[in-house]
Design a protein around this motif. Structure first.
Motif, PDB file in Angstrom:
ATOM      1  N   PRO A  51      36.166  34.840  31.117  1.00 28.50           N
ATOM      2  CA  PRO A  51      35.457  33.975  32.078  1.00 28.50           C
ATOM      3  C   PRO A  51      36.202  33.890  33.415  1.00 28.50           C
ATOM      4  O   PRO A  51      37.436  33.850  33.453  1.00 28.50           O
ATOM      5  CB  PRO A  51      35.444  32.607  31.376  1.00 28.50           C
ATOM      6  N   LEU A  52      35.430  33.853  34.469  1.00 24.27           N
ATOM      7  CA  LEU A  52      36.010  33.657  35.801  1.00 24.27           C
ATOM      8  C   LEU A  52      36.646  32.281  35.872  1.00 24.27           C
ATOM      9  O   LEU A  52      36.029  31.272  35.517  1.00 24.27           O
ATOM     10  CB  LEU A  52      34.918  33.772  36.866  1.00 24.27           C
ATOM     11  N   ASP A  53      37.896  32.221  36.331  1.00 28.14           N
ATOM     12  CA  ASP A  53      38.625  30.962  36.476  1.00 28.14           C
ATOM     13  C   ASP A  53      38.545  30.521  37.939  1.00 28.14           C
ATOM     14  O   ASP A  53      39.080  31.207  38.823  1.00 28.14           O
ATOM     15  CB  ASP A  53      40.078  31.169  36.058  1.00 28.14           C
ATOM     16  N   PRO A  54      37.898  29.397  38.219  1.00 31.59           N
ATOM     17  CA  PRO A  54      37.779  28.958  39.624  1.00 31.59           C
ATOM     18  C   PRO A  54      39.117  28.785  40.326  1.00 31.59           C
ATOM     19  O   PRO A  54      39.193  28.901  41.562  1.00 31.59           O
ATOM     20  CB  PRO A  54      37.036  27.628  39.514  1.00 31.59           C
ATOM     21  N   GLN A  55      40.191  28.511  39.568  1.00 32.29           N
ATOM     22  CA  GLN A  55      41.496  28.273  40.181  1.00 32.29           C
ATOM     23  C   GLN A  55      42.348  29.528  40.283  1.00 32.29           C
ATOM     24  O   GLN A  55      43.354  29.549  40.996  1.00 32.29           O
ATOM     25  CB  GLN A  55      42.259  27.218  39.383  1.00 32.29           C
ATOM     26  N   ALA A  56      41.977  30.579  39.567  1.00 29.47           N
ATOM     27  CA  ALA A  56      42.777  31.808  39.563  1.00 29.47           C
ATOM     28  C   ALA A  56      42.521  32.631  40.822  1.00 29.47           C
ATOM     29  O   ALA A  56      41.503  32.469  41.508  1.00 29.47           O
ATOM     30  CB  ALA A  56      42.460  32.632  38.323  1.00 29.47           C
ATOM     31  N   ARG A  57      43.462  33.513  41.122  1.00 32.16           N
ATOM     32  CA  ARG A  57      43.332  34.393  42.291  1.00 32.16           C
ATOM     33  C   ARG A  57      42.892  35.769  41.828  1.00 32.16           C
ATOM     34  O   ARG A  57      43.377  36.284  40.812  1.00 32.16           O
ATOM     35  CB  ARG A  57      44.661  34.490  43.045  1.00 32.16           C
ATOM     36  N   TYR A  58      42.006  36.364  42.606  1.00 29.77           N
ATOM     37  CA  TYR A  58      41.476  37.686  42.284  1.00 29.77           C
ATOM     38  C   TYR A  58      41.523  38.575  43.518  1.00 29.77           C
ATOM     39  O   TYR A  58      41.379  38.106  44.665  1.00 29.77           O
ATOM     40  CB  TYR A  58      40.025  37.579  41.803  1.00 29.77           C
ATOM     41  N   GLY A  59      41.696  39.858  43.282  1.00 34.89           N
ATOM     42  CA  GLY A  59      41.554  40.834  44.352  1.00 34.89           C
ATOM     43  C   GLY A  59      40.098  41.237  44.468  1.00 34.89           C
ATOM     44  O   GLY A  59      39.420  41.479  43.455  1.00 34.89           O
ATOM     45  N   VAL A  60      39.591  41.304  45.695  1.00 33.28           N
ATOM     46  CA  VAL A  60      38.169  41.575  45.949  1.00 33.28           C
ATOM     47  C   VAL A  60      38.042  42.712  46.949  1.00 33.28           C
ATOM     48  O   VAL A  60      38.821  42.814  47.905  1.00 33.28           O
ATOM     49  CB  VAL A  60      37.464  40.321  46.509  1.00 33.28           C
ATOM     50  N   VAL A  61      37.044  43.572  46.720  1.00 33.95           N
ATOM     51  CA  VAL A  61      36.666  44.557  47.733  1.00 33.95           C
ATOM     52  C   VAL A  61      35.205  44.331  48.082  1.00 33.95           C
ATOM     53  O   VAL A  61      34.367  44.129  47.206  1.00 33.95           O
ATOM     54  CB  VAL A  61      36.904  46.006  47.259  1.00 33.95           C
ATOM     55  N   THR A  62      34.923  44.298  49.364  1.00 30.79           N
ATOM     56  CA  THR A  62      33.556  44.198  49.856  1.00 30.79           C
ATOM     57  C   THR A  62      33.439  45.102  51.071  1.00 30.79           C
ATOM     58  O   THR A  62      34.253  46.010  51.246  1.00 30.79           O
ATOM     59  CB  THR A  62      33.204  42.728  50.168  1.00 30.79           C
ATOM     60  N   ASN A  63      32.441  44.915  51.894  1.00 30.25           N
ATOM     61  CA  ASN A  63      32.370  45.687  53.141  1.00 30.25           C
ATOM     62  C   ASN A  63      32.698  44.792  54.322  1.00 30.25           C
ATOM     63  O   ASN A  63      32.655  43.564  54.218  1.00 30.25           O
ATOM     64  CB  ASN A  63      30.999  46.363  53.294  1.00 30.25           C
ATOM     65  N   ASN A  64      33.049  45.399  55.437  1.00 29.31           N
ATOM     66  CA  ASN A  64      33.532  44.618  56.575  1.00 29.31           C
ATOM     67  C   ASN A  64      32.467  43.691  57.157  1.00 29.31           C
ATOM     68  O   ASN A  64      32.785  42.665  57.756  1.00 29.31           O
ATOM     69  CB  ASN A  64      34.096  45.530  57.667  1.00 29.31           C
ATOM     70  N   TYR A  65      31.213  44.011  56.948  1.00 31.74           N
ATOM     71  CA  TYR A  65      30.133  43.145  57.424  1.00 31.74           C
ATOM     72  C   TYR A  65      30.140  41.809  56.675  1.00 31.74           C
ATOM     73  O   TYR A  65      30.077  40.730  57.288  1.00 31.74           O
ATOM     74  CB  TYR A  65      28.795  43.858  57.243  1.00 31.74           C
ATOM     75  N   LEU A  66      30.240  41.857  55.358  1.00 34.25           N
ATOM     76  CA  LEU A  66      30.288  40.616  54.587  1.00 34.25           C
ATOM     77  C   LEU A  66      31.595  39.870  54.829  1.00 34.25           C
ATOM     78  O   LEU A  66      31.612  38.638  54.904  1.00 34.25           O
ATOM     79  CB  LEU A  66      30.127  40.902  53.093  1.00 34.25           C
ATOM     80  N   ARG A  67      32.691  40.603  54.933  1.00 28.72           N
ATOM     81  CA  ARG A  67      33.982  39.957  55.159  1.00 28.72           C
ATOM     82  C   ARG A  67      33.996  39.193  56.478  1.00 28.72           C
ATOM     83  O   ARG A  67      34.687  38.185  56.638  1.00 28.72           O
ATOM     84  CB  ARG A  67      35.102  40.994  55.152  1.00 28.72           C
ATOM     85  N   ALA A  68      33.197  39.651  57.431  1.00 30.28           N
ATOM     86  CA  ALA A  68      33.114  38.978  58.728  1.00 30.28           C
ATOM     87  C   ALA A  68      32.121  37.824  58.713  1.00 30.28           C
ATOM     88  O   ALA A  68      31.867  37.211  59.747  1.00 30.28           O
ATOM     89  CB  ALA A  68      32.730  39.971  59.814  1.00 30.28           C
ATOM     90  N   GLY A  69      31.557  37.521  57.530  1.00 29.76           N
ATOM     91  CA  GLY A  69      30.630  36.399  57.429  1.00 29.76           C
ATOM     92  C   GLY A  69      29.176  36.785  57.477  1.00 29.76           C
ATOM     93  O   GLY A  69      28.301  35.908  57.471  1.00 29.76           O
ATOM     94  N   GLY A  70      28.880  38.096  57.531  1.00 27.08           N
ATOM     95  CA  GLY A  70      27.496  38.536  57.569  1.00 27.08           C
ATOM     96  C   GLY A  70      26.731  38.159  56.315  1.00 27.08           C
ATOM     97  O   GLY A  70      27.317  37.985  55.235  1.00 27.08           O
ATOM     98  N   ASP A  71      25.409  38.001  56.439  1.00 27.17           N
ATOM     99  CA  ASP A  71      24.528  37.635  55.329  1.00 27.17           C
ATOM    100  C   ASP A  71      24.942  36.317  54.667  1.00 27.17           C
ATOM    101  O   ASP A  71      24.751  36.118  53.461  1.00 27.17           O
ATOM    102  CB  ASP A  71      24.472  38.746  54.278  1.00 27.17           C
ATOM    103  N   GLY A  72      25.546  35.426  55.443  1.00 27.18           N
ATOM    104  CA  GLY A  72      25.889  34.115  54.928  1.00 27.18           C
ATOM    105  C   GLY A  72      27.183  34.035  54.146  1.00 27.18           C
ATOM    106  O   GLY A  72      27.502  32.983  53.579  1.00 27.18           O
ATOM    107  N   TYR A  73      27.956  35.126  54.132  1.00 25.98           N
ATOM    108  CA  TYR A  73      29.200  35.140  53.355  1.00 25.98           C
ATOM    109  C   TYR A  73      30.377  34.580  54.155  1.00 25.98           C
ATOM    110  O   TYR A  73      31.446  35.189  54.234  1.00 25.98           O
ATOM    111  CB  TYR A  73      29.496  36.556  52.855  1.00 25.98           C
TER     112      TYR A  73
END
Length: 530
Positions: free
Chosen positions: A465-487
């Motif tokens: 299960p995903l732990d809300p308090q744990a840290r995870y490494g994430v890969v996305t695209n630069n558009y979403l990382r910049a807040g695009g599409d509400g992210y």
């Protein structure tokens, strides 16, 4: 007897005062520092999304940048300045088919045409190893700099890349120190023989050498990012100007700017000019005779349709573009059936194209401690055909030249991102989250904040299960990382972020090539409760 008071001493004093004023005027030296950074092979003009501008957009005057427009802008800026230099803060490589085909050859040609006088090494200059960087340098007629790297064990670059250089302009000596990212080994492919160093002590040491040789005007040409540049300015106040790159930061008084142009830290002026040739930086710096900055002012020049393209440069770019059709027609893989990327599916549920791309993204950075891949269904613009899949097909699916972005964040941020992805499903919005390394259940009709459930993460071969308090490494695209599409949570909740990885199209093509033939698949990683 009338006493006459002679005016000769006063006249002499006036003469001396005039000469003194003239000397003071001559002692001041004004230099226009013209600069670019993070060009990323955008030889052709770009649109508002930083992708190649179409003929229709060009006809409507909606294009920016490109080498032909940059040639005009540099020529105009030089004509207005008494003294000027042209510098590049790295990442000429990677970002379009021009680099895929020509590697550094096209960049070297146009940098020579433009008359650059120094460049620092960006992380993407190492994408194809030190050998490709060396071949690029061999084509240049100006110095390439990188002070914070130990090159003693690199036969390709040792003795070729300099730590600093001195330019003579208008009878004045300008010291230029080059910097590259300290974490280059994680960002690119420099190989095991090069060690990257903390920039602060390196700048201190190199600055001392330049000052000892009589150079009192110091510019750091830094591909380190805006925040690192600020730290350097605080730690080494004798630096006069830092010309930055790497973070693609826009500085100035326009919308979207991250700070003033220049950003002053003490008497150090920090500048950067976004990326992709959209702007030409132009900083006017006035020094006194001791090399102290008296004033620093300027503004990045927007290279929009009001800046005409140089005819000769435009014709040469068109000539260089002809062989790129060969890349567009190159078969990269075979597919056992069409790989569905239709918007009618990928914006509402798990889809084969979403699974394939997310898996490719995760595979590319898994060895960097990344657990989860998340990309937006709206970023998928087509399906891949059955049979031969060409690079042109891949580019049709992923036309935006988005790049991989990696960061660390808490599980709570992942939950918020998945909730955002489900927030406009009824409207068919592009934010729906396609994922890898993760499974989740979405109930579109549930209350806000309760639409996502049963989130599991793959770790060490097991689903937990995903732990809300744990840290995870994430890969996305630069558009979403910049807040695009509400992210927006990927902006505010990200740590150790790097937004300028390889192009998603290249990542997908290489993944498919290594696994050809590819069979379309879904595996129930997303369950939509209808």
């Amino acid at each position: 007897m009338t006493t006459r008071i002679s005016n000769a001493p006063l006249a002499g004093l006036a003469l001396v005062a005039g000469l003194f004023a003239a000397d003071m005027a001559r002692a001041e030296f004004t230099l226009n520092v013209l600069h670019t950074n993070d060009f990323h092979a955008r030889f052709e003009p770009i649109n508002k999304y930083d992708a190649t501008c179409s003929a229709e957009e060009d006809a409507e005057g909606q294009c920016f940048g490109g080498s032909a427009r940059l040639v005009t802008a540099v020529r105009q800026a030089r004509a207005k300045a008494a003294h000027s230099i042209l510098l590049d803060a790295g990442d000429q490589f990677q970002g379009s088919l021009f680099y895929t085909y020509y590697k550094g050859r096209a960049a070297a040609e146009f940098m020579t045409v433009l008359g650059y006088q120094a460049m620092t090494v960006g992380n993407h200059e190492f994408d194809d190893g030190p050998e490709t960087l060396r071949a690029f340098i061999d084509r240049l007629d100006f110095p390439v700099l990188m002070a914070n790297a130990d090159l003693t064990r690199s036969p390709e670059l040792s003795g070729v890349v300099r730590r600093s250089t001195v330019l003579e302009v208008g009878g004045e000596k300008i010291g230029i120190i080059g910097l590259t990212p300290q974490d280059n080994a994680e960002l690119s492919s420099p190989g095991p023989t090069i060690t990257f160093l903390d920039p602060v002590p390196v700048v201190k040491a190199e600055l001392a050498k330049l000052q000892a040789s009589g150079v009192n005007k110091i510019i750091v040409l830094s591909h380190s990012g805006y925040e690192v540049d600020r730290k350097i300015a605080q730690a080494v106040p004798d630096v006069d100007v830092i010309v930055g790159g790497h973070s693609h930061t826009l500085l100035g008084n326009m919308a979207g700017a991250k700070g003033p142009y220049p950003t002053m830290i003490g008497k150090t002026a920090i500048v950067q000019a976004f990326a992709y040739s959209k702007y030409l930086g132009d900083l006017e710096v006035t020094f006194d005779d001791a090399g102290t900055v008296l004033s620093a002012k300027g503004q990045p020049i927007l290279l929009d349709a009001s800046v005409p393209e140089d005819g000769a440069a435009k014709a040469r770019i068109a000539e260089l573009a002809k062989p790129l059709d060969e890349i567009r027609n190159k078969v990269v893989a075979q597919a056992h059936g069409a790989i569905d990327g239709a918007r009618e599916i990928c914006r509402f549920e798990e889809c084969p194209m979403g699974d394939l791309l997310a898996d490719a993204m995760l595979a590319r950075v898994r060895d960097q401690g990344v657990d989860i891949a998340l990309t937006n269904g709206g970023g998928l613009r087509a399906s891949l055909p059955a049979g031969d899949v060409t690079m042109g097909d891949v580019l049709t699916v992923l036309p935006f030249q988005n790049t991989l972005s990696t960061f660390e964040t808490q599980g709570a941020v992942i939950l918020a991102a998945l909730e955002n992805g489900a927030s406009q499903m009824e409207e068919g919005a592009g934010r729906f989250a396609q994922v890898a390394g993760l499974t989740y259940r979405v109930t579109p009709g549930a209350a806000v904040g309760a639409r996502i459930s049963d989130v599991m993460v793959s770790q060490n071969g097991a689903w937990v299960p995903l732990d809300p308090q744990a840290r995870y490494g994430v890969v996305t695209n630069n558009y979403l990382r910049a807040g695009g599409d509400g992210y927006a949570m990927f902006q505010t909740g990200a740590e150790n972020a790097y937004d300028y990885g390889p192009d998603l199209a290249d990542v997908l093509a290489e993944y498919m090539t290594a696994r050809t033939p590819v069979t379309p698949y879904t595996d129930s990683r997303i369950t939509v409760v209808k």
